[in-house]
Scaffold this motif. Structure first.
Motif, mmCIF file in Angstrom:
data_model
loop_
_atom_site.group_PDB
_atom_site.id
_atom_site.type_symbol
_atom_site.label_atom_id
_atom_site.label_comp_id
_atom_site.label_asym_id
_atom_site.label_seq_id
_atom_site.Cartn_x
_atom_site.Cartn_y
_atom_site.Cartn_z
ATOM 1 N N VAL A 112 13.772 -8.150 13.448
ATOM 2 C CA VAL A 112 12.700 -7.784 12.237
ATOM 3 C C VAL A 112 13.005 -6.426 11.375
ATOM 4 C CG1 VAL A 112 10.867 -8.918 13.457
ATOM 5 C CG2 VAL A 112 11.327 -6.500 13.767
ATOM 6 N N THR A 113 12.479 -6.480 10.263
ATOM 7 C CA THR A 113 12.492 -5.208 9.093
ATOM 8 C C THR A 113 11.192 -4.987 8.850
ATOM 9 O OG1 THR A 113 12.659 -6.712 7.340
ATOM 10 C CG2 THR A 113 14.942 -5.883 8.501
ATOM 11 N N PHE A 114 11.122 -3.705 8.689
ATOM 12 C CA PHE A 114 9.687 -3.208 8.149
ATOM 13 C C PHE A 114 9.275 -3.372 6.852
ATOM 14 C CE2 PHE A 114 6.645 0.552 7.593
ATOM 15 C CZ PHE A 114 5.562 0.024 8.454
ATOM 16 N N ASN A 115 8.246 -3.760 6.640
ATOM 17 C CA ASN A 115 7.414 -4.002 5.124
ATOM 18 C C ASN A 115 6.550 -2.694 5.126
ATOM 19 O OD1 ASN A 115 5.708 -4.689 3.302
ATOM 20 N ND2 ASN A 115 5.791 -7.007 3.589
ATOM 21 N N ASN A 116 7.175 -1.975 4.036
ATOM 22 C CA ASN A 116 6.537 -0.609 3.945
ATOM 23 C C ASN A 116 5.221 -0.747 3.085
ATOM 24 O OD1 ASN A 116 7.748 -0.802 1.592
ATOM 25 N ND2 ASN A 116 8.867 0.913 1.239
ATOM 26 N N ALA A 117 5.037 -1.732 2.531
ATOM 27 C CA ALA A 117 3.600 -2.153 1.848
ATOM 28 C C ALA A 117 2.714 -2.332 2.814
ATOM 29 C CB ALA A 117 3.870 -2.855 0.572
ATOM 30 N N GLU A 118 2.828 -3.325 3.375
ATOM 31 C CA GLU A 118 1.966 -3.887 4.197
ATOM 32 C C GLU A 118 1.757 -3.644 5.784
ATOM 33 O OE1 GLU A 118 1.102 -8.179 2.825
ATOM 34 O OE2 GLU A 118 3.117 -7.809 2.493
ATOM 35 N N MET A 176 2.567 4.356 6.314
ATOM 36 C CA MET A 176 3.026 4.841 4.952
ATOM 37 C C MET A 176 1.779 4.739 4.167
ATOM 38 S SD MET A 176 6.022 3.813 2.470
ATOM 39 C CE MET A 176 6.898 4.612 3.436
ATOM 40 N N GLU A 177 1.302 5.608 3.757
ATOM 41 C CA GLU A 177 0.175 5.516 2.525
ATOM 42 C C GLU A 177 0.548 4.618 1.426
ATOM 43 O OE1 GLU A 177 -3.194 6.941 3.103
ATOM 44 O OE2 GLU A 177 -1.869 7.332 5.095
ATOM 45 N N PRO A 178 -0.792 3.948 0.877
ATOM 46 C CA PRO A 178 -0.421 3.022 -0.287
ATOM 47 C C PRO A 178 0.307 4.140 -1.492
ATOM 48 C CG PRO A 178 -2.510 2.730 0.504
ATOM 49 C CD PRO A 178 -2.015 4.101 1.290
ATOM 50 N N ALA A 179 0.931 3.476 -2.318
ATOM 51 C CA ALA A 179 1.699 4.200 -3.679
ATOM 52 C C ALA A 179 0.611 4.663 -4.637
ATOM 53 C CB ALA A 179 2.334 3.470 -4.389
ATOM 54 N N ALA A 180 0.577 5.807 -5.262
ATOM 55 C CA ALA A 180 -0.210 6.320 -5.956
ATOM 56 C C ALA A 180 -0.688 5.610 -6.849
ATOM 57 C CB ALA A 180 0.384 7.640 -6.629
ATOM 58 N N GLY A 181 -2.078 5.276 -7.106
ATOM 59 C CA GLY A 181 -2.794 4.486 -8.035
ATOM 60 C C GLY A 181 -2.933 3.151 -7.373
ATOM 61 N N VAL A 204 -4.912 -11.672 -12.943
ATOM 62 C CA VAL A 204 -3.981 -11.854 -11.957
ATOM 63 C C VAL A 204 -2.708 -12.020 -12.217
ATOM 64 C CG1 VAL A 204 -3.877 -13.107 -9.812
ATOM 65 C CG2 VAL A 204 -5.928 -13.029 -10.881
ATOM 66 N N VAL A 205 -1.886 -11.030 -11.609
ATOM 67 C CA VAL A 205 -0.589 -10.794 -12.155
ATOM 68 C C VAL A 205 0.288 -10.944 -10.634
ATOM 69 C CG1 VAL A 205 1.321 -9.552 -13.362
ATOM 70 C CG2 VAL A 205 -1.005 -9.443 -14.233
ATOM 71 N N GLY A 206 1.325 -11.766 -10.892
ATOM 72 C CA GLY A 206 2.287 -11.748 -9.963
ATOM 73 C C GLY A 206 3.769 -11.831 -9.982
ATOM 74 N N GLY A 207 4.644 -11.689 -9.228
ATOM 75 C CA GLY A 207 6.125 -11.627 -9.310
ATOM 76 C C GLY A 207 6.905 -10.524 -8.315
ATOM 77 N N GLU A 208 8.009 -10.205 -8.729
ATOM 78 C CA GLU A 208 8.837 -9.420 -7.922
ATOM 79 C C GLU A 208 9.095 -10.110 -6.385
ATOM 80 O OE1 GLU A 208 10.018 -6.700 -8.865
ATOM 81 O OE2 GLU A 208 9.162 -6.802 -10.946
ATOM 82 N N HIS A 209 9.460 -11.492 -6.593
ATOM 83 C CA HIS A 209 9.516 -12.106 -5.232
ATOM 84 C C HIS A 209 10.854 -11.709 -4.580
ATOM 85 C CE1 HIS A 209 11.938 -14.939 -8.004
ATOM 86 N NE2 HIS A 209 12.602 -15.057 -6.774
ATOM 87 N N TYR A 210 10.780 -11.829 -3.307
ATOM 88 C CA TYR A 210 12.095 -11.574 -2.506
ATOM 89 C C TYR A 210 11.878 -12.387 -1.390
ATOM 90 C CZ TYR A 210 8.619 -8.786 0.161
ATOM 91 O OH TYR A 210 7.621 -8.509 1.098
ATOM 92 N N VAL A 243 9.399 -2.562 -0.431
ATOM 93 C CA VAL A 243 8.508 -3.409 -1.007
ATOM 94 C C VAL A 243 7.322 -2.716 -1.821
ATOM 95 C CG1 VAL A 243 6.737 -5.254 -0.387
ATOM 96 C CG2 VAL A 243 8.760 -5.172 0.886
ATOM 97 N N GLU A 244 7.087 -1.430 -1.235
ATOM 98 C CA GLU A 244 6.156 -0.723 -2.059
ATOM 99 C C GLU A 244 6.614 -0.326 -3.515
ATOM 100 O OE1 GLU A 244 2.434 1.582 -1.622
ATOM 101 O OE2 GLU A 244 3.298 -0.297 -0.749
ATOM 102 N N GLY A 245 7.886 -0.135 -3.518
ATOM 103 C CA GLY A 245 8.442 0.065 -4.842
ATOM 104 C C GLY A 245 8.492 -0.977 -5.850
ATOM 105 N N ARG A 246 8.829 -2.325 -5.275
ATOM 106 C CA ARG A 246 8.434 -3.246 -6.040
ATOM 107 C C ARG A 246 7.037 -3.568 -6.537
ATOM 108 N NH1 ARG A 246 12.507 -8.246 -5.152
ATOM 109 N NH2 ARG A 246 14.618 -7.054 -4.873
#
Length: 509
Positions: free
Chosen positions: A467-473, A1-6, A290-296, A304-307
């Protein structure tokens, strides 16, 4: 999966801006006074402090130095660990809250002092730290936290002025905290360990620890006899301490990049409700936030990409952030919110562990190194009972049960979900992934953008959860205990130590 736009491909700012020298070809000794497994902040702090005392130290790192959890952090150095002290005082008493405060505050001061003494340029800077709320119903809670932290001896107070564009109605403020560049600090510490005679080996995983009749560590390059073994692999790699039943794995997302000078955060900030985190970084070229959050929970079946997109939108709206880097932080929490630092299990006096820092590993790992130094040298440390990994506390029992119910839910539910969603792997689109049954095997399949299919066993090699797929990484993550694997099955993060078996390499057991 390609990185999200931007959004750029996942890559840590700290790793990108501080390359490490090669240490993969270092010869290993046949014996050492202390073998430290894991070259993150807890491991390197422990190794440095023991090397400074004249002990021969060997540090084994399975991958690259300071490129794991310690290279994927927001890098706050603060004794303010969210809303910590009121709850700790209620659960364990005022003395326990004071001990915790002392060790964490001392960790900040030790890094300040030692970085100056050793001449390590790690961009250390003092900053005030804030936990704020936009909800007026939470104000009494924040005021109680400020009072408890002050009773614990910390520079804490309640304020309604935080100096951030967020619509805060009140905050707990800690003065004199700090921030830094974690990898530059750790690379400098590693150099000093070697100057003192210690050895550091990258790409040298510990494969096994034998405690009897002689304590030793087995690696692909041979066995090393030792007087003490310190396990600082974030998630302990040895199951003999049953830590998998006492740790809750979570991930936090992070985005970073340049911001307009006038919107640069003056302090370090955490929203008590959303857990969004903000801090600045004074780089040599431009102001960076540096901004963090959206933990799961690690391995949850979610987008994950949506987060990442949600976090990026929040950061852009608040700070005008132009995102150049993004990464995720892997954290472990204990049932009573106090890390485990000390003897690995009740029957050992020479195997030690540090884990469960609960999103505060920069001070937590440093404090752990200081405590482990005292324990190994048999020096008295009044904080040892508080952090003892073998402590028993009835108040923690409900949290242990809750965590293991989550494990059972994934162990059963993920199998059922996979059986209900059969897939023809030859029809799997490029950039997509699935977990399904292929013949008699539970299979995790991912088709790369170039069309190549990667199919591996879907059973985590730790205890068999799917396992499950992490679509961001583009990783396979296990929700039971937090293990993570590449699409080719290689281990990225433990407690698993064996890769996922490639399809057709043998029975799926």
């Amino acid at each position: 999966m390609e990185p999200a736009a931007g959004l750029p491909a996942p890559r840590s700012l700290w790793i990108d801006s501080a390359p490490a020298p090669a240490r993969a070809d270092r010869d290993l000794p046949t014996e050492a006074d202390v073998v430290v497994i894991g070259a993150g902040i807890a491991g390197l702090t422990t190794a440095y402090l023991l090397a400074r005392e004249g002990r021969s130290v060997l540090v084994l790192e399975a991958k690259e130095l300071a490129a794991g959890v310690s290279g994927h952090t927001t890098a706050k150095l603060s004794a303010q660990h969210a809303l910590k002290y009121a709850g700790l005082e209620r659960a364990k008493g005022r003395e326990a809250a004071m001990r915790y405060a002392e060790t964490q505050h001392a960790a900040v001061d030790w890094i300040a002092k030692t970085s100056t003494e050793l001449g390590i340029d790690c961009d250390f800077a003092r900053r005030d730290s804030f936990v704020y709320t936009t909800d007026e119903d939470r104000l009494d809670e924040l005021k109680a936290e400020a009072d408890a932290a002050a009773r614990a001896g910390l520079p804490a107070s309640f304020t309604d002025d935080i100096g951030l564009a967020a619509p805060a109605v009140g905050a707990v403020r800690f003065t004199g905290q700090a921030q830094f560049h974690p990898r530059r600090w750790l690379l400098g510490l590693a150099d000093e360990i070697e100057r003192l005679g210690g050895r550091i080996a990258q790409h040298a995983p510990a494969q096994a620890v034998t405690e009897w009749p002689t304590l030793s560590v087995r690696t692909p390059r041979g066995r090393v006899r030792t007087d003490h073994v310190v396990v600082t692999t974030h998630y302990p790699i040895l199951d003999r301490g049953l830590f998998f039943a006492r740790l809750d794995p979570v991930r936090d997302l992070v985005v970073a990049g340049p911001v307009p000078v006038e919107r640069m955060p003056a302090g370090m900030y955490l929203d008590a409700v959303t857990h969004h985190s903000v801090r600045g970084y004074d780089s040599a070229t431009e102001p960076i936030a540096v901004v963090g959050g959206e933990h799961y929970r690690t391995g949850e079946n979610l987008d994950v990409e949506g987060r990442y997109r949600e976090l990026a939108t929040w950061a852009r709206d608040l700070l005008g952030l132009r995102i150049t880097h993004r990464w995720s932080a892997h954290d472990m929490s204990t049932p009573d919110s106090v890390p485990y630092v000390g003897r690995y299990h009740p029957l050992t006096a020479r195997v030690w562990v540090a884990t469960g820092f609960g999103q505060w590993g920069m001070t937590g790992g440093t404090a752990a190194g200081q405590l482990l130094r005292d324990l190994i040298l048999d020096d008295e440390n009044p904080a040892a009972p508080l952090y003892d990994p073998n402590r028993a506390h009835l108040r923690s029992a409900p949290e242990v049960v809750k965590d293991n119910v989550a494990v059972a839910r994934h162990l059963v539910g993920d199998h059922v979900r996979a059986l209900r969603t059969p897939a023809e792997l030859d029809q799997l689109p490029a950039g997509e992934a699935t977990v399904t049954r292929v013949g008699a095997k539970m299979t995790a399949a991912y088709r790369a953008p170039d069309g190549e299919l990667h199919a591996v066993s879907a059973r985590c090699t730790h205890l068999g959860c799917l396992v499950t797929f992490n679509n961001a990484e583009q990783t396979w993550d296990c929700a039971c205990h937090g293990s993570r694997f590449g699409t080719d099955g290689t281990v990225i993060q433990g407690p698993a130590t064996r890769p996922l078996r490639r399809l057709n390499e043998g029975p799926d057991d």
